[in-house]
Design an enzyme around this catalytic site. Structure first.
Site, PDB file in Angstrom:
ATOM      1  N   HIS A 113       0.842  -1.202   0.000  1.00  0.00           N
ATOM      2  CA  HIS A 113       0.000   0.000   0.000  1.00  0.00           C
ATOM      3  C   HIS A 113       0.880   1.256   0.000  1.00  0.00           C
ATOM      4  O   HIS A 113       0.668   2.184  -0.793  1.00  0.00           O
ATOM      5  CB  HIS A 113      -0.906  -0.037   1.235  1.00  0.00           C
ATOM      6  CG  HIS A 113      -1.769   1.171   1.419  1.00  0.00           C
ATOM      7  ND1 HIS A 113      -3.132   1.143   1.220  1.00  0.00           N
ATOM      8  CD2 HIS A 113      -1.478   2.445   1.808  1.00  0.00           C
ATOM      9  CE1 HIS A 113      -3.635   2.347   1.475  1.00  0.00           C
ATOM     10  NE2 HIS A 113      -2.651   3.149   1.825  1.00  0.00           N
ATOM     11  N   GLU A 114       1.891   1.294   0.878  1.00  0.00           N
ATOM     12  CA  GLU A 114       2.777   2.454   0.966  1.00  0.00           C
ATOM     13  C   GLU A 114       3.669   2.577  -0.272  1.00  0.00           C
ATOM     14  O   GLU A 114       3.979   3.692  -0.710  1.00  0.00           O
ATOM     15  CB  GLU A 114       3.636   2.369   2.225  1.00  0.00           C
ATOM     16  CG  GLU A 114       2.859   2.378   3.530  1.00  0.00           C
ATOM     17  CD  GLU A 114       2.009   3.635   3.709  1.00  0.00           C
ATOM     18  OE1 GLU A 114       2.397   4.697   3.167  1.00  0.00           O
ATOM     19  OE2 GLU A 114       0.964   3.550   4.373  1.00  0.00           O
ATOM     20  N   HIS A 119       1.853   4.510  -2.849  1.00  0.00           N
ATOM     21  CA  HIS A 119       2.010   5.954  -2.653  1.00  0.00           C
ATOM     22  C   HIS A 119       3.343   6.442  -3.212  1.00  0.00           C
ATOM     23  O   HIS A 119       3.426   7.478  -3.866  1.00  0.00           O
ATOM     24  CB  HIS A 119       1.949   6.304  -1.163  1.00  0.00           C
ATOM     25  CG  HIS A 119       0.584   6.170  -0.553  1.00  0.00           C
ATOM     26  ND1 HIS A 119      -0.545   6.721  -1.129  1.00  0.00           N
ATOM     27  CD2 HIS A 119       0.168   5.559   0.581  1.00  0.00           C
ATOM     28  CE1 HIS A 119      -1.594   6.460  -0.359  1.00  0.00           C
ATOM     29  NE2 HIS A 119      -1.185   5.749   0.676  1.00  0.00           N
ATOM     30  N   ASP A 137      -5.559   8.518   3.883  1.00  0.00           N
ATOM     31  CA  ASP A 137      -5.569   8.909   2.473  1.00  0.00           C
ATOM     32  C   ASP A 137      -6.788   9.753   2.122  1.00  0.00           C
ATOM     33  O   ASP A 137      -6.689  10.711   1.350  1.00  0.00           O
ATOM     34  CB  ASP A 137      -5.521   7.655   1.596  1.00  0.00           C
ATOM     35  CG  ASP A 137      -4.261   6.843   1.833  1.00  0.00           C
ATOM     36  OD1 ASP A 137      -3.224   7.453   2.169  1.00  0.00           O
ATOM     37  OD2 ASP A 137      -4.309   5.605   1.705  1.00  0.00           O
TER      38      ASP A 137
END
Length: 373
Positions: A77-78, A81, A173
């Site tokens: 997930h990171e 980003h 987010d």
């Protein structure tokens, strides 16, 4: 931000990965809780347990694998980003896994209109993609209860991560998307303050629900969101106050240095006479480290200062003042050596930054044409 983090001996997509000490505590805790609740997860996922699956250490082994899968999902997930930020020219300094998940520490806030929203929304989209892949794989793998559980759990947890992160609360987010959309029509600081206000309301509601449901983890998340919302506002204020300032504008040009041959007692005497709390240590024209009053606590007065000398923290003169402030906070340093082409050209202290910050903040409160009184 994470001073007790342990950096792993590898990088992903060129980004350093660190584990905060809280992660090392929460991982076995999650493994235990998932193993304890394994029968509930199996019923939820419609899986019939195999003989021995709920006995002995097996549930906790599956819990450990599931917990590792959870944090691996957070890491991906990171990374989502980070990849999106890279497309806007913003690098990721580090990704850290900790008690409440993961944090991608970007080197700067993207200033292009709507960029923060794009970078933020990529995280939940990545989690949704992982949920979809896990669900598809669950339908393709053999009907083995352990494998079905792990893939089902990953599908469920990634869907939950995506939905939770879309809450319009900073630093989640959804909160960053909200701020970015507000900033399309308002100044960035005003947009941050509005988003922070919404975040506090959501954190308060989350905390009340967590107390009602006896969910300590949800209460911790609520406290984190509430405090992080205030931090985001402070960061936005700092960014605006220091906007346009470079290290070159604030650094001290006349740098007093000390040789490595000094003893602790001699340096303390020099600090007393010159009223300086820190010095670069220079040997044959080369800066080899920094020494400050904090480094000398409890030291033998006869010991050489090299035994207490801290590592060299340098910054370029063209770096932004905000970047310098962040570096000091991350390294817990009160001064940075300014280096250009391998040569010391100045020194920047936290006092220099705070003085500039105070002047800028006072200037923002003085109305044009007013006396400022």
């Amino acid at each position: 931000m994470f001073r007790n983090a342990m950096r792993l001996p590898f990088k992903l997509l060129g980004i350093p990965i660190s584990l905060d000490t809280s992660f090392l505590i929460v991982l076995p805790l999650f493994a235990f809780l998932i193993g304890l609740q394994l029968p509930t997860y199996l019923r939820l996922l419609g899986i019939t347990p195999e003989p021995g699956m709920l006995q002995g250490s097996t549930p906790y082994l599956l819990g450990l694998l599931a917990a590792l899968g959870l944090f691996a999902s957070v890491l991906v997930h990171e990374l989502g980003h980070a990849v999106a930020a890279r497309a806007f020219g913003v690098q990721t300094r580090e990704i850290t896994l900790w008690l409440l998940g993961g944090v991608a520490q970007l080197t700067d806030i993207p200033r292009a209109r709507g960029a923060e929203a794009v970078i933020a929304v990529v995280g939940p989209l990545t989690s949704l993609a992982l949920a979809g892949v896990s669900a598809v794989l669950r339908g393709l793998v053999p009907d083995v209860a352990a494998g079905q559980f792990l893939l089902g759990y990953l599908a469920l947890v990634n869907l939950s991560l995506a939905l939770f992160n879309l809450l319009p609360a900073l630093p989640l987010d959804g909160g960053r998307v909200l701020r970015s959309l507000l900033a399309l029509r308002r100044p960035y600081l005003e947009a941050t303050r509005t988003a922070a206000g919404v975040s506090r309301l959501i954190a308060f509601a989350m905390g009340i629900f967590g107390l009602y449901a006896f969910n300590l983890f949800l209460v911790l998340i609520a406290l984190f969101v509430y405090m992080a919302a205030s931090t985001e506002t402070e960061q936005a204020s700092l960014s605006q106050a220091l906007e346009g300032l470079r290290v070159r504008d604030l650094m001290t040009l006349e740098v007093r240095s000390v040789p490595p041959t000094l003893s602790v007692g001699e340096l303390l005497q020099r600090m007393f006479l010159e009223r300086h709390m820190g010095y670069p240590v220079v040997e044959e024209g080369r800066v080899v480290g920094l020494i400050s009053l904090e480094d000398l606590q409890g030291a033998d007065p006869a010991a050489p200062i090299t035994e207490r000398m801290g590592k060299l923290e340098a910054i370029a003169p063209e770096a932004s003042a905000l970047e310098a402030l962040k570096r000091m906070a991350e390294c817990n340093f009160s001064r940075l050596v300014v280096m250009e082409n391998g040569r010391m050209v100045g020194i920047l202290s936290k006092t220099d930054l705070l003085r500039a910050l105070q002047v800028r903040l006072v200037g923002q409160t003085v109305r044009p044409g007013g006396s400022g009184a």
